[in-house]
Design an enzyme around this catalytic site. Structure first.
Site, PDB file in Angstrom:
ATOM      1  CG  ASP A 215       1.402   4.999   4.955  1.00  0.00           C
ATOM      2  OD1 ASP A 215       2.515   5.542   5.279  1.00  0.00           O
ATOM      3  OD2 ASP A 215       0.931   3.576   4.726  1.00  0.00           O
TER       4      ASP A 215
ATOM      5  CG  HIS B 151      -0.045   0.346   2.590  1.00  0.00           C
ATOM      6  ND1 HIS B 151       0.524  -0.848   3.196  1.00  0.00           N
ATOM      7  CD2 HIS B 151       0.241   1.285   3.210  1.00  0.00           C
ATOM      8  CE1 HIS B 151       1.029  -0.304   4.157  1.00  0.00           C
ATOM      9  NE2 HIS B 151       0.765   0.765   4.349  1.00  0.00           N
TER      10      HIS B 151
ATOM     11  NE  ARG C  77       8.669  -5.327  11.303  1.00  0.00           N
ATOM     12  CZ  ARG C  77       7.981  -4.561  10.935  1.00  0.00           C
ATOM     13  NH1 ARG C  77       6.502  -4.715  10.624  1.00  0.00           N
ATOM     14  NH2 ARG C  77       8.531  -3.209  10.712  1.00  0.00           N
TER      15      ARG C  77
ATOM     16  CG  HIS D 216       5.055   1.237   2.891  1.00  0.00           C
ATOM     17  ND1 HIS D 216       4.250   2.227   2.079  1.00  0.00           N
ATOM     18  CD2 HIS D 216       4.522   0.925   3.958  1.00  0.00           C
ATOM     19  CE1 HIS D 216       3.550   2.835   3.182  1.00  0.00           C
ATOM     20  NE2 HIS D 216       3.509   2.125   4.185  1.00  0.00           N
TER      21      HIS D 216
HETATM   22  C1  LIG Z   1      -5.443   6.351   6.711  1.00  0.00           C
HETATM   23  C2  LIG Z   1      -5.059   5.159   7.177  1.00  0.00           C
HETATM   24  C3  LIG Z   1      -5.620   3.788   6.738  1.00  0.00           C
HETATM   25  C4  LIG Z   1      -4.458   2.635   7.200  1.00  0.00           C
HETATM   26  C5  LIG Z   1      -4.015   3.498   8.534  1.00  0.00           C
HETATM   27  C6  LIG Z   1      -3.869   4.729   7.830  1.00  0.00           C
HETATM   28  C7  LIG Z   1      -2.411   4.880   7.032  1.00  0.00           C
HETATM   29  C8  LIG Z   1      -2.369   3.258   6.261  1.00  0.00           C
HETATM   30  C9  LIG Z   1      -3.466   2.366   6.130  1.00  0.00           C
HETATM   31  C10 LIG Z   1      -3.349   0.981   5.780  1.00  0.00           C
HETATM   32  C11 LIG Z   1      -2.198   0.387   6.975  1.00  0.00           C
HETATM   33  C12 LIG Z   1      -2.860   0.688   4.518  1.00  0.00           C
HETATM   34  C13 LIG Z   1      -3.073  -1.031   4.285  1.00  0.00           C
HETATM   35  C14 LIG Z   1      -4.317  -1.355   4.533  1.00  0.00           C
HETATM   36  C15 LIG Z   1      -4.895  -0.918   6.056  1.00  0.00           C
HETATM   37  C16 LIG Z   1      -6.442  -1.371   6.156  1.00  0.00           C
HETATM   38  C17 LIG Z   1      -4.058  -1.853   7.111  1.00  0.00           C
HETATM   39  O1  LIG Z   1      -3.672  -2.918   6.762  1.00  0.00           O
HETATM   40  O2  LIG Z   1      -3.990  -1.480   8.375  1.00  0.00           O
HETATM   41  C18 LIG Z   1      -4.635   0.667   6.220  1.00  0.00           C
HETATM   42  C19 LIG Z   1      -5.197   1.305   7.488  1.00  0.00           C
HETATM   43  C20 LIG Z   1      -6.789   1.112   7.989  1.00  0.00           C
HETATM   44  O3  LIG Z   1      -7.338   1.256   6.986  1.00  0.00           O
HETATM   45  O4  LIG Z   1      -6.757   1.059   9.029  1.00  0.00           O
HETATM   46  O1  LIG Z   2       4.866  -2.105  10.473  1.00  0.00           O
HETATM   47  C1  LIG Z   2       5.337  -1.636   9.508  1.00  0.00           C
HETATM   48  O2  LIG Z   2       6.561  -1.703   9.245  1.00  0.00           O
HETATM   49  C2  LIG Z   2       4.408  -0.940   8.165  1.00  0.00           C
HETATM   50  C3  LIG Z   2       3.117  -0.551   8.847  1.00  0.00           C
HETATM   51  C4  LIG Z   2       2.479   0.318   7.863  1.00  0.00           C
HETATM   52  O3  LIG Z   2       2.906   0.390   6.786  1.00  0.00           O
HETATM   53  C5  LIG Z   2       1.468   0.951   8.352  1.00  0.00           C
HETATM   54  O4  LIG Z   2       0.766   0.787   9.419  1.00  0.00           O
HETATM   55  O5  LIG Z   2       0.952   1.802   7.513  1.00  0.00           O
HETATM   56 FE   LIG Z   3       1.977   2.186   5.667  1.00  0.00          FE
END
Ligand SMILES: C=C1C[C@]23C[C@H]1CC[C@H]2[C@]1(C)CCC[C@@](C)(C(=O)O)[C@H]1[C@@H]3C(=O)O
Ligand SMILES: O=C(O)CCC(=O)C(=O)O
Ligand SMILES: [Fe+2]
Length: 266
Positions: A134, A132, A198, A188
């Site tokens: 951010d 994704h 982790r 990333h």
């Molecule tokens: C605005 C946001 C949505 C998420 C947290 C912040 C920035 C990163 C996003 C996220 C980590 C991107 C990958 C998917 C996600 C659902 C996750 O895995 O947590 C995303 C976060 C979110 O929607 O909670």
């Molecule tokens: O945990 C990590 O190293 C990445 C987490 C991340 O990309 C996020 O929470 O948006």
């Molecule tokens: Fe991220």
């Protein structure tokens, strides 16, 4: 954070995030998605400059988290200050007023998130956090010494070596629009392993909810030259929390949604 994630699940679920809200506890986002669940737990809260983090954490997590609240208070204030320095450097690099972005974010509200990635016996079959960019503006991340953060660079995934004395700073989708496309957001992901838990602490910087996201005039040559429609962080957060799981194409799909739903132009 260690103490929180070691709590019994029923205690963590008592802090479960509400539908559409980023804050609170989430276990693999199981309440949001039905496939490709991330191998992680998260705890998130909103931080703005006036927040009494200590009392917020105590009220939210319990009196026993007083010390954690003090640590989070200092951490959030320090990262907010660091973000303003980074925004000044970004403005200088773009040849615009050096205080343009720090002024834009002065009354913003950030999101403090703790990620907990348990070890996985089949680590190669899952991901801690999928690929994704951010959606927010700027991200300041600290990962522990286990390692797992990867960026996509030159068509391959590259591990970011953990450094206990350093932060990882990446730009998000909102800053792509704020820079009129001069900067890109970083693709990333986070992988997991089969031996160790982790943890990462992630500070997502955002402007005030209803502040209009548009690039400074110095980066726009004529009306047609604007790369993205105007929007607010509130719009983009709503999109990612209610309609779309942020991935590598969030901004493109968000713009389509804006035109179709918000502006009714498709
Ligand atoms: C605005 C946001 C949505 C998420 C947290 C912040 C920035 C990163 C996003 C996220 C980590 C991107 C990958 C998917 C996600 C659902 C996750 O895995 O947590 C995303 C976060 C979110 O929607 O909670
Ligand atoms: O945990 C990590 O190293 C990445 C987490 C991340 O990309 C996020 O929470 O948006
Ligand atoms: Fe991220």
């Amino acid at each position: 954070m260690d103490a929180f994630f070691k709590l019994p699940l029923r205690k963590k679920l008592a802090l479960k995030r509400k539908p559409g809200d980023l804050c609170g506890y989430s276990g693999a986002h199981a309440d949001r998605f039905s496939s490709k669940l991330p191998w992680k737990e998260t705890l998130s809260f909103t931080y703005d400059h006036g927040l009494d983090v200590v009392n917020y954490i105590k009220s939210f997590m319990g009196e026993e988290f007083q010390e954690a609240g003090c640590a989070y208070q200092t951490y959030c204030e320090s990262l907010r200050n660091l973000s303003f320095i980074i925004f000044e450097l970004l403005a200088i690099s773009l040849g615009i007023d050096r205080y343009h972005y720090s002024g834009f974010f002065e009354d913003g509200a950030s999101i403090m998130r703790g990620n907990n990635y348990p070890p996985c016996k089949e680590a190669g079959l899952t991901l801690g956090t999928g690929p994704h960019t951010d959606p927010n503006s700027l991200t300041i991340l600290h990962q522990d010494q286990v390692g797992g953060l990867e960026i996509f660079s030159n068509n391959k995934w590259v591990a970011i070596r953990p450094r206990h004395d350093a932060f990882v700073v990446n730009l998000g989708d909102t800053f792509v629009a704020l820079s009129n496309g001069r900067y890109r957001s970083c693709l990333h992901r986070a992988v997991v392993n089969n031996e160790k838990v982790r943890r990462s602490l992630v500070f997502f910087v955002n402007p005030k909810d209803d502040r209009i996201v548009r690039p400074p005039s110095g980066l726009v040559r004529g009306e047609e030259a604007k790369e993205y429609p105007e929007f607010t962080w509130s719009d983009l957060r709503e999109f990612t929390q209610k309609y779309y799981r942020a991935d590598a194409n969030t901004l493109h799909n968000f713009v389509q949604w804006l035109y179709s739903v918000k502006y009714g132009q498709l």
